[in-house]
Design a protein around this motif. Structure first.
Motif, mmCIF file in Angstrom:
data_model
loop_
_atom_site.group_PDB
_atom_site.id
_atom_site.type_symbol
_atom_site.label_atom_id
_atom_site.label_comp_id
_atom_site.label_asym_id
_atom_site.label_seq_id
_atom_site.Cartn_x
_atom_site.Cartn_y
_atom_site.Cartn_z
ATOM 1 N N LEU A 109 0.829 -1.204 0.000
ATOM 2 C CA LEU A 109 0.000 0.000 0.000
ATOM 3 C C LEU A 109 0.866 1.257 0.000
ATOM 4 O O LEU A 109 1.952 1.278 0.573
ATOM 5 C CB LEU A 109 -0.911 0.018 1.232
ATOM 6 N N SER A 110 0.355 2.280 -0.641
ATOM 7 C CA SER A 110 1.017 3.585 -0.615
ATOM 8 C C SER A 110 -0.056 4.665 -0.532
ATOM 9 O O SER A 110 -1.178 4.491 -1.022
ATOM 10 C CB SER A 110 1.888 3.793 -1.859
ATOM 11 N N ILE A 111 0.302 5.776 0.098
ATOM 12 C CA ILE A 111 -0.654 6.860 0.294
ATOM 13 C C ILE A 111 -1.038 7.478 -1.051
ATOM 14 O O ILE A 111 -0.177 7.730 -1.900
ATOM 15 C CB ILE A 111 -0.060 7.939 1.220
ATOM 16 N N LEU A 112 -2.321 7.710 -1.231
ATOM 17 C CA LEU A 112 -2.812 8.395 -2.428
ATOM 18 C C LEU A 112 -2.741 9.902 -2.184
ATOM 19 O O LEU A 112 -3.212 10.395 -1.162
ATOM 20 C CB LEU A 112 -4.251 7.975 -2.731
ATOM 21 N N SER A 113 -2.171 10.620 -3.132
ATOM 22 C CA SER A 113 -2.001 12.063 -2.940
ATOM 23 C C SER A 113 -2.736 12.901 -3.973
ATOM 24 O O SER A 113 -2.744 14.134 -3.870
ATOM 25 C CB SER A 113 -0.508 12.418 -2.980
ATOM 26 N N ASP A 114 -3.361 12.261 -4.954
ATOM 27 C CA ASP A 114 -4.067 13.044 -5.969
ATOM 28 C C ASP A 114 -5.372 13.588 -5.398
ATOM 29 O O ASP A 114 -5.986 13.007 -4.490
ATOM 30 C CB ASP A 114 -4.341 12.188 -7.209
ATOM 31 N N ALA A 115 -5.793 14.728 -5.931
ATOM 32 C CA ALA A 115 -6.965 15.434 -5.405
ATOM 33 C C ALA A 115 -8.231 14.591 -5.487
ATOM 34 O O ALA A 115 -9.062 14.612 -4.567
ATOM 35 C CB ALA A 115 -7.157 16.747 -6.164
#
Length: 212
Positions: A109-115
């Motif tokens: 898993l990785s953090i989602l950063s898109d708006a």
């Protein structure tokens, strides 16, 4: 028997040689006289043309090609219908949209950063999490503060995702794995982690261990 050699006058030889041509010319003149109705009015320095029209099927094929060209021009270049390149681009975009997505890997898993993902996570949070964690994640009598660096069950993306998924039934935390898809749980996880350091008013006192 002896043959007497006869002297031939040159004019006679000329007549013999020319006669076939004269015959051909006579035949030509006769043909023109008999087929005068087939001759066109075009006369170029004594050379005339036969009025020999093209086959009917060829002429109609030519007319159809003109009609097709006119329809094509107005449809695609005047009224703006899709050209082949436009249809190709639309088909490619549709194929890309319908392309099977890669399987969701909960072990990577990785953090989602898109708006778009954060907005979707905010909607999920507002609908399901405000009652226990407050509108801004400040916490309340039920749930802990989500905006500080202290966590009861770990503050990494994998730990937060896991607690959202399986919950803490004994502490009143629901398991959301049956209500939300893996993608939605990762969206709300990313939104919760984006609240770090926001310091909303009336924040609940820290609970758990410090996670830097």
């Amino acid at each position: 028997m002896l043959w007497k050699r006869r002297k031939v006058h040159p004019l006679q030889i000329g007549i013999i040689i020319i006669d076939p041509k004269l015959i051909k010319m006579d035949n030509k003149d006769k043909f023109l006289e008999e087929n005068e109705h087939l001759m066109s009015d075009h006369d170029y320095d004594g050379i005339r043309e036969l009025n020999n029209p093209m086959p009917t099927w060829w002429r109609y094929l030519f007319y159809l090609s003109i009609i097709f060209a006119a329809v094509y021009m107005f449809r695609y270049h005047v009224f703006g219908d899709d050209l082949q390149i436009d249809e190709y681009n639309k088909e490619m975009a549709l194929a890309e949209a319908n392309k099977p997505k890669q399987a969701f890997d909960e072990n990577n898993l990785s953090i989602l950063s898109d708006a778009a993902s954060l907005d979707a996570g905010k909607v999920i949070y507002s609908k399901n999490c405000i009652a226990c964690h407050g509108k801004a994640g400040e916490g309340n009598a039920i749930g802990p503060n989500l905006t500080d660096k202290y966590w009861l069950n770990g503050g990494g993306v994998a730990e937060v995702y896991h607690i959202i998924k399986v919950g803490k039934p004994l502490k009143g935390m629901l398991a959301w794995q049956h209500q939300l898809s893996p993608e939605q749980m990762l969206q709300v996880t990313s939104y919760v982690l984006s609240l770090q350091g926001s310091n909303p008013p009336n924040g609940k006192a820290p609970q758990g261990e410090l996670v830097e």
